[in-house]
Design a protein around this motif. Structure first.
Motif, mmCIF file in Angstrom:
data_model
loop_
_atom_site.group_PDB
_atom_site.id
_atom_site.type_symbol
_atom_site.label_atom_id
_atom_site.label_comp_id
_atom_site.label_asym_id
_atom_site.label_seq_id
_atom_site.Cartn_x
_atom_site.Cartn_y
_atom_site.Cartn_z
ATOM 1 N N LEU A 1 5.653 8.396 -0.256
ATOM 2 C CA LEU A 1 4.677 9.422 -0.639
ATOM 3 C C LEU A 1 3.293 9.113 -0.073
ATOM 4 C CD1 LEU A 1 5.658 9.926 -4.399
ATOM 5 C CD2 LEU A 1 6.402 11.272 -2.412
ATOM 6 N N ARG A 2 2.879 7.851 -0.173
ATOM 7 C CA ARG A 2 1.547 7.443 0.301
ATOM 8 C C ARG A 2 1.633 6.091 1.005
ATOM 9 N NH1 ARG A 2 -2.168 6.897 -4.741
ATOM 10 N NH2 ARG A 2 -3.593 6.144 -3.105
ATOM 11 N N THR A 3 0.723 5.885 1.932
ATOM 12 C CA THR A 3 0.619 4.582 2.599
ATOM 13 C C THR A 3 -0.766 3.969 2.421
ATOM 14 O OG1 THR A 3 0.015 5.660 4.672
ATOM 15 C CG2 THR A 3 2.368 5.173 4.328
ATOM 16 N N ASN A 4 -1.550 4.529 1.513
ATOM 17 C CA ASN A 4 -2.920 4.028 1.302
ATOM 18 C C ASN A 4 -3.181 3.665 -0.154
ATOM 19 O OD1 ASN A 4 -2.890 6.591 0.236
ATOM 20 N ND2 ASN A 4 -4.762 7.301 1.271
ATOM 21 N N TYR A 5 -2.141 3.299 -0.876
ATOM 22 C CA TYR A 5 -2.282 2.921 -2.276
ATOM 23 C C TYR A 5 -3.178 1.681 -2.402
ATOM 24 C CZ TYR A 5 -0.957 1.115 -6.888
ATOM 25 O OH TYR A 5 -0.969 0.622 -8.173
ATOM 26 N N ARG B 1 3.386 3.201 -8.601
ATOM 27 C CA ARG B 1 3.878 3.213 -7.210
ATOM 28 C C ARG B 1 5.241 3.869 -7.065
ATOM 29 N NH1 ARG B 1 3.969 -2.369 -4.512
ATOM 30 N NH2 ARG B 1 4.275 -1.010 -2.681
ATOM 31 N N ASN C 1 0.808 -1.222 0.000
ATOM 32 C CA ASN C 1 0.000 0.000 0.000
ATOM 33 C C ASN C 1 0.840 1.270 0.000
ATOM 34 O OD1 ASN C 1 -1.850 -1.981 2.157
ATOM 35 N ND2 ASN C 1 -2.646 -1.365 0.164
ATOM 36 N N THR D 1 3.539 3.986 -1.852
ATOM 37 C CA THR D 1 4.156 4.537 -3.063
ATOM 38 C C THR D 1 5.370 5.352 -2.626
ATOM 39 O OG1 THR D 1 2.887 6.604 -3.101
ATOM 40 C CG2 THR D 1 1.917 4.681 -4.184
#
Length: 344
Positions: free
Chosen positions: A337-341, A278, A236, A238
Motif C-alpha cells: 500500500l505504501r513505501t514511505n511509512y 502496517r 517503510n 505497509t
C-alpha cells in the motif's frame, strides 16, 4: 626502529612477546601488522623455527609457529614472500648431514571463498538490473550488479560475518546474514533471493486454514515467519493482506470467511512484532478470481496467460481441472500500500 620526520628514530625492543631467551633472527615485515621471524627460543620443533606474529589494535602480538612443512627439527629461517601471493622462499639446513643451508620454495594452497546465487522474482524469473550489496565485519562493502540471467558471485574471507541485501527498482528488498566458516579451506556458499514486486499482488504460498474455518494450520508457520522477515527487511512498507475463496457458496458467506482468514494472518504478524498500522486485513471472498500469469500457465498447460478464473470459466472445464482452478482461486495475497511509512 621508528621512522619519524623523514629520518630514523631510536631503536626499540619489541618486548617479551617477540623476543625470548634464545635467538630471534631474519625479520620479514609483510604489512603494517604482520611480522615473520626465526627463533630458537619460542616453543618449536628444534633449532631455528619460523614464526608469524600479528599485532592487534592494542599493540599486542599474537605469535604462532608456522608448523610443518615449513619448520623441521633443523634450522629454518629467512622467509620471504612473492608480493601478496601466498608463496615465496626460505632457507633451511634440513636433510644435509654437513649442516649446509639451502634455499627452498613454498606455496600455500589457495583458499577461495565465494558466495553465489540468483536474484529472481517470486515467479523465479531473473530480476532486471538487480544488485546485491554485502557488508562484512572485515570492512568489505560491495554493491555487485546481477547478470542478465539473475546470477551473482562475490569473493569473501573465512571466519567473517556478513550482511547481504538484494534489491531492484520496483521490488521489495530481501536481506540475508552469513558467517563464513573458520577452517582454512575453499568453500562456496549459495544464497538465492526471491524479490516481491511492489506494484502487483503476491500470493503467499503455503498458507493453510482448517476446512471452512479461519484457523491457521501449523504448516503455515514458516510462510508466516517469512512474511514477518520481509516486513522487517522493508520497514517503510505497509501492506494489505487479502484472502480469497473459490466459487462455491454464497458471496456473503465467502466474504465473511475470507475476512476472518485475512484477520488471522494479520493477527499472527502483529503477534510477531509488526506494528498494527502496517497491515490491513481484507476479505475478498470470491469477488476477485485469479488472473493466470506466465508461471501458472507453464505449470498448468490447460490454462493460458491472461485467463481469468471466473465461475463461468471454471464450470466450462472438466471436473479435475475445475478442482485445480478452485485451488488457485483459494489464496492469501499481500499487496504493498505504501513505501514511505514512518519516513517523515
Amino acid at each position: 626502529m621508528r621512522i619519524a620526520g623523514g629520518g630514523f628514530g631510536a631503536m626499540e625492543n619489541l618486548g617479551s612477546q617477540i623476543n625470548s631467551a634464545g635467538d630471534e633472527m631474519f625479520p620479514y615485515v609483510r604489512d603494517s601488522a604482520t611480522l615473520y621471524f626465526a627463533s630458537s627460543g619460542h616453543p618449536g620443533m628444534g633449532g631455528l623455527d619460523l614464526f608469524k606474529a600479528v599485532q592487534d589494535s592494542t599493540g599486542q602480538w599474537a605469535v604462532e609457529n608456522m608448523g610443518v612443512p615449513l619448520n623441521s627439527p633443523s634450522d629454518d629461517f629467512g622467509i620471504t614472500f612473492a608480493g601478496s601471493r601466498e608463496e615465496g622462499f626460505f632457507s633451511s639446513n634440513r636433510n644435509d648431514n654437513r649442516g649446509y643451508d639451502h634455499i627452498y620454495s613454498f606455496e600455500y594452497p589457495s583458499v577461495n571463498i565465494f558466495i553465489e546465487g540468483f536474484v529472481l522474482d517470486v515467479n523465479e524469473y531473473p530480476v532486471e538490473e538487480a544488485t546485491v550489496r554485502i557488508v562484512g565485519r572485515d570492512g568489505l562493502n560491495v554493491r555487485a550488479p546481477v547478470k542478465k540471467d539473475g546470477s551473482y558471485r562475490i569473493e569473501l574471507k573465512r571466519d567473517i560475518s556478513y550482511v547481504m541485501m538484494a534489491g531492484a527498482r520496483g521490488f521489495l528488498n530481501q536481506n540475508f546474514e552469513l558467517t563464513t566458516a573458520p577452517e582454512e579451506k575453499s568453500e562456496t556458499y549459495t544464497v538465492d533471493f526471491f524479490l516481491s514486486p511492489i506494484h502487483e499482488p503476491v500470493v503467499i504460498e503455503n498458507i493453510f486454514y482448517d476446512f471452512d474455518k479461519a484457523t491457521l494450520r501449523p504448516e503455515s508457520q514458516q510462510a508466516l515467519n517469512d512474511m514477518i522477515k520481509m516486513l522487517d527487511d522493508n520497514p517503510n512498507v505497509t501492506i494489505e493482506l487479502g484472502a480469497h475463496t473459490d466459487r462455491k457458496g454464497s458471496a456473503a458467506y465467502n466474504e465473511r470467511l475470507a475476512q476472518r482468514r485475512a484477520q488471522s494472518v494479520t493477527d499472527y504478524l502483529i503477534a510477531g512484532g509488526i506494528d498494527p498500522s502496517r497491515v490491513e486485513a481484507k476479505g475478498y471472498g470470491k469477488s476477485t478470481p485469479k488472473t493466470i500469469n506466465k508461471r501458472m500457465a507453464e505449470t498448468h498447460p490447460f490454462l493460458h496467460e491472461g485467463d481469468i478464473l471466473t465461475e463461468d470459466f471454471v464450470l466450462a472445464l472438466p471436473p479435475e481441472q475445475q478442482e485445480t482452478a478452485d485451488q488457485i482461486n483459494r489464496r492469501t495475497e499481500f499487496k504493498v500500500l505504501r513505501t514511505n511509512y514512518n519516513i517523515f
